[in-house]
Structures are given as structure tokens and as C-alpha cells.
Design an enzyme around this catalytic site. Sequence first.
Site: not given
Ligand SMILES: NC(=O)c1ccc[n+]([C@@H]2O[C@H](COP(=O)([O-])OP(=O)(O)OC[C@H]3O[C@@H](n4cnc5c(N)ncnc54)[C@H](OP(=O)(O)O)[C@@H]3O)[C@@H](O)[C@H]2O)c1
Length: 325
Positions: A12, A16-17, A44, A109-112, A139, A143, A186, A194, A285
Site C-alpha cells: 500500500h 500502485v498499492g 512478505l 503482473g507486468s507487460s514484461c 522478474y 510474474k 522508468h 531531467r 533505441d
Molecule cells: N510502476 C510501473 O510502471 C509498473 C508497470 C507494470 C506493472 N507494475 C506492477 O505493479 C506492482 C506494484 O508496482 P509499483 O510500481 O507500485 O512498485 P513500488 O512503488 O516499488 O511498490 C511496491 C511495494 O511493495 C513493497 N514490498 C516490496 N518487497 C516487499 C516485501 N518483501 N514485503 C512487503 N512489502 C514489500 C514495497 O515496500 P518497500 O518500498 O518498503 O520495499 C513497496 O511498497 C508490481 O507488481 C509491478 O510489477 C508496475
Amino acid sequence: MTQSPKIYVAGHRGMVGSAIVRQLQTQGQPADRIVTRTHADLDLTNQVAVDAFFAAEKPDQVYLAAAKVGGIHANYTYPAEFIYQNLMMQANVIDAAFRNGVQKLLFLGSSCIYPKLADQPMREDALLTGALEPTNEPYAIAKIAGIKLCESYNRQYGQSHGVDYRSVMPTNLYGPGDNYHPENSHVIPALIRRFHEAKVNQAPSVTIWGTGTPKREFLYVDDMAAASVHVMNLPQATYIQYTQPMLSHINVGYGQDVTILEVAQAVASTLGYTGVIQTDSTKPDGTPRKLMDSTRLNALGWKAKVRLDVGLKVAYEDFLANYAV
Ligand SMILES: NC(=O)c1ccc[n+]([C@@H]2O[C@H](COP(=O)([O-])OP(=O)(O)OC[C@H]3O[C@@H](n4cnc5c(N)ncnc54)[C@H](OP(=O)(O)O)[C@@H]3O)[C@@H](O)[C@H]2O)c1
């Protein structure tokens, strides 16, 4: 009056959370029916701790938005951490959810997950049809395992226990709470940082890597959160109608892509940077195009709403308030 479901949002504090928590509250979910734990309070990857948490809290629904996330550099440098931590988090949360009677869970998940050379736009059925991009393969494998965990629990325990675990695969996201780390962010947060620095330092030009012609898709994170809640709340019969037991994930995209140069121009205009944007064609690119096919999600009644220029304004305000130096 029936009580609101008790919803656990894992991750959270992440981009995203936190957007999912905002979205649930906007839709009327009472704050005291949303369960959260920080990483410090609940790791977790620790199965014993995750089991104890679920046994104590007994949530009705789970949004699994916790993950170890990073850019190319981090994925390449720490492949063991990326595969191990993501596999463990998913396995622990999904299994503990099942063992504690959770019937509804949404995995992010993710587009990757799609092959490096998948046809564009990428459809859900491109999954497991070819080799992955090597830089983030560990990664992506984690996923894919997350999707297959959800599907396997549905197949084995759907009838007997009412298990209904779903997966969504977002495209590139941006918005409040993004990661602006100089080496590890990203495309959009990196450009915001920048161009902000160039504006503050009155730099006459900013050079972006490559020719600027590759096309990418970007979705505002609150749109992603709205899509997540939409998919979670679809009637089971509808979800089953549009998915298959072993091909059940749903792409979440904006529906259109833009060139890297166009997104750089949009960021510059949002920030009020008036210098020149130069490209550097000696730098790589990457893939020419990466676009999700979101037909399945559109057919399920959801479409992205937030235009890039609108989302960028909010993202920049968030950057100024929380990250700007
Ligand atoms: N950002 C993007 O562009 C994007 C694109 C496609 C998919 N997604 C997907 O969306 C999801 C969330 O991404 P996000 O961008 O929100 O990432 P984020 O901002 O890094 O958030 C991830 C959260 O998970 C927590 N976390 C990580 N390891 C943990 C653990 N061992 N135990 C408990 N909590 C843990 C982190 O806490 P800490 O920071 O304290 O470690 C953080 O609050 C992911 O599955 C990602 O693949 C994101």
C-alpha cells in the site's frame, strides 16, 4: 445492512498499492475495512509471518501490489533478488489467502511477461509463445509464475472452495508516488527529473537517449487502480466468459502509444521547460514498439480515462511536493 468486505492491499505504500487504496476509498470502502502492513511490519517473503498475518486478520479480498520492482539496471544487477523475492511474496500471499478462506484475490503482473518479439499490440495469448527479454527474464518468470499460481488455485479449488483469483498486466505506469531515482527509474519519472533539473539550472538543451522514435504506452496510475477494482468486482460468470482457465490474465493499457520524443515534449511542456530537446542516435533505441492489446479489458467494460498531459500535471505536482531538490 451488509458490512463492507475486509480488503488487504499488499504494497500500500508503493505507487500502485497507494493508488488502489485511494480508489477503494473513492468508491466508498471504509478506511477501517482496508488492511495494510508496511514492509517493515510484515516481510512478505517470510512464510511464517504471512501465515500468522492472514490467520489474525482474515481478509475477504486481497490486492497483491507488493513486489520487488526496478528498472533495467536493477534487474540486471540483482537478478537473484528479483526472482527469489517476487516468487516468495506471491507464493506466500496466494497460499496463505487460500488457507484462510480468501475467495477473491487480484495479482498484479507486468507487460514484461510477453516474449521479446511478440506481435504488436501484445495480446494475452502471446504469453509463453517465445523467449523473454533477457535483461528482466528472472522478474518476468516470477510474474508468469504468479499468473499460473492464481490459475492453478482456481482450477484445483475453484469448485470446492469458491476460489476466484484473477490477474492484471499493466503497461508502463506513471503518477503520484513514482520512483524518481536517478539511475533506477522508468521513462516518465526519469524525464520529469531531467527536465526539472534542466529548468532549474537553465540548461539550454536536454538530450534524450536514442532517436526518439520508439513508441511506448503509458497509463496513469489512478486509471490502473480503477481498472484493478473493476476487474476484481466483475461477476465471476463475466470473468469466466472472457478468459480461459489457463489463459486468464487481463492486459491493462491506455490503448495508444506515443514516441519517446513526443513524451519528452509533453513532459517539457508540463514543466514549462523552453529549451531544445535533442536526440542522441549513438545510444540504443530498444524495441521499436511496445503496446498492449486491451481489447479483452475494453470488452469487460473498462477504458482508460486520464490523458497523458493531464496525468503528467499531477505527477509533476507530486514530484515538486515530495522529491524535488
Ligand atoms: N510502476 C510501473 O510502471 C509498473 C508497470 C507494470 C506493472 N507494475 C506492477 O505493479 C506492482 C506494484 O508496482 P509499483 O510500481 O507500485 O512498485 P513500488 O512503488 O516499488 O511498490 C511496491 C511495494 O511493495 C513493497 N514490498 C516490496 N518487497 C516487499 C516485501 N518483501 N514485503 C512487503 N512489502 C514489500 C514495497 O515496500 P518497500 O518500498 O518498503 O520495499 C513497496 O511498497 C508490481 O507488481 C509491478 O510489477 C508496475
